[in-house]
Design an enzyme around this catalytic site. Structure first.
Site, PDB file in Angstrom:
ATOM      1  CE  LYS A 151     -65.371 -89.850 -49.087  1.00 57.87           C
ATOM      2  NZ  LYS A 151     -66.120 -88.913 -48.271  1.00 57.87           N
TER       3      LYS A 151
HETATM    4  N1  PMP Z   1     -65.292 -86.561 -42.640  1.00 57.32           N
HETATM    5  C1  PMP Z   1     -66.268 -86.923 -43.487  1.00 57.32           C
HETATM    6  C2  PMP Z   1     -67.512 -87.528 -42.937  1.00 57.32           C
HETATM    7  C3  PMP Z   1     -66.117 -86.712 -44.870  1.00 57.32           C
HETATM    8  O1  PMP Z   1     -67.088 -87.050 -45.710  1.00 57.32           O
HETATM    9  C4  PMP Z   1     -64.935 -86.112 -45.352  1.00 57.32           C
HETATM   10  C5  PMP Z   1     -64.780 -85.871 -46.821  1.00 57.32           C
HETATM   11  N2  PMP Z   1     -64.247 -86.992 -47.471  1.00 57.32           N
HETATM   12  C6  PMP Z   1     -63.935 -85.761 -44.430  1.00 57.32           C
HETATM   13  C7  PMP Z   1     -64.154 -86.001 -43.080  1.00 57.32           C
HETATM   14  C8  PMP Z   1     -62.644 -85.161 -44.875  1.00 57.32           C
HETATM   15  O2  PMP Z   1     -61.853 -86.146 -45.497  1.00 57.32           O
HETATM   16  P1  PMP Z   1     -60.819 -85.802 -46.655  1.00 57.32           P
HETATM   17  O3  PMP Z   1     -59.915 -84.764 -46.105  1.00 57.32           O
HETATM   18  O4  PMP Z   1     -60.144 -87.071 -46.953  1.00 57.32           O
HETATM   19  O5  PMP Z   1     -61.617 -85.280 -47.801  1.00 57.32           O
END
Ligand code: PMP
Length: 306
Positions: free
Chosen positions: A159
């Site tokens: 991320k």
């Molecule tokens: N995909 C992307 C590209 C994101 O930015 C997010 C948000 N963090 C998610 C999926 C969902 O991840 P999470 O459930 O950990 O928030």
């Protein structure tokens, strides 16, 4: 979405006033996108303020940095307690939490060697990410004309700030065309994810979601929803999803920390199912909300702040 200021921001181990939380314009991150971050939610549950899957988010932050050979100058435990402290210092009951690790001010070349690794933690109040009605009524989305990054280019398991340039292309295109969000395909033309959400498709009572190899972030909500679905006796498989399955699905929904479990009612102006959140989506929303609203946590997913 304008941010409501809170009092303090945690920067490299110290609390500073919101307006003083600044970095130098020559910081490596400003020029080369070298940051890794998390989005975490603290819920005001009936049993008190609780952070959803704190350890898992912090682990992903460390994983993201490691992929880029960045060593975070704090331990996971230190980051976890700093997050709790930041919530307490700002007297927040429910908030969004944004820990961000970034290459700071030092050398100016592409090589980050010589630049410090800085860490900040910011908290703020945040409402419904995809609109106030999104969770109840569902949203209208399009498939993006932009693809997610190809394998071995920008790693999507990290991320990292730089990946969100791709997300911006997807999101801005969707908004410009009057949609709430875009669904991106990977470079092979298979369904990947939204600009900030993972995606799930329901057909004949079974759930399918793309595997990590399809250029997506390993979402914490995604993992939680897979667990909740299995507990509800609903079959979940991770497999490649052709674009056309979206159009003939009974239900499609997004998951994410900000989006929670958001039903999708139309895709490319085609109605999904009967255009209303379906029974599988509703069941998962119910199970998820029981944890984060009532504070009924049999999985050890909540970290209570006090
Ligand atoms: N995909 C992307 C590209 C994101 O930015 C997010 C948000 N963090 C998610 C999926 C969902 O991840 P999470 O459930 O950990 O928030």
């Amino acid at each position: 979405m304008p941010v409501n200021k809170v009092e303090k921001i945690w920067m490299n181990g110290k609390f500073v006033n919101w307006d003083d939380a600044k970095i130098h314009v020559l910081s490596h991150v400003v020029h080369y996108g070298s940051s890794w971050f998390e989005g975490i939610r603290c819920y005001g549950t009936k049993k008190g303020s609780a952070i959803f899957r704190l350890d898992r988010h912090v682990q992903r932050l460390f994983d993201s940095a490691k992929i880029y050979r960045a060593e975070i100058p704090f331990t996971k435990k230190e980051i976890e307690s700093a997050i709790k402290e930041t919530i307490k210092v700002n007297k927040m009951k429910a908030c969004y939490i944004r820990p961000v690790v970034y290459r700071g001010y030092g050398d100016v070349g592409v090589s980050p060697i010589g630049c410090p690794i800085d860490v900040s933690i910011i908290v703020w109040e945040w409402g419904k990410y995809l609109g106030s009605d999104a969770l109840d009524k569902g949203i209208d989305v399009r498939t993006a004309s932009w693809s997610r990054p190809a394998p071995n280019t920008l790693p999507t398991m990290a991320k990292t700030g730089a990946n969100y340039m791709n997300s911006q292309l997807i999101k801005l295109e969707a908004l410009a065309d009057g949609y709430a969000e875009g669904i991106a395909l990977d470079v092979h033309g298979q369904i990947s994810e939204g600009s900030g959400e993972n995606i799930f498709v329901v057909r004949d009572g079974s759930i399918v979601t793309p595997p990590l190899i399809d250029a997506l972030l390993p979402g914490v909500t995604r993992a939680s929803v897979i667990t909740l679905a299995k507990e509800a006796g609903i079959s979940v498989t991770e497999s490649h999803i052709p674009r056309e399955l979206l159009y003939i699905a009974d239900e499609v929904f997004f998951t994410g920390t900000a989006a929670e479990i958001t039903p999708i009612r139309t895709i490319d102006r085609m109605t999904v199912g009967d255009g209303k959140p379906g029974p599988v989506t509703r069941e998962l929303q119910k199970r998820f909300m029981k944890i984060v609203q009532d504070g009924k946590d049999s999985h050890g997913w909540l970290t209570f702040v006090k």
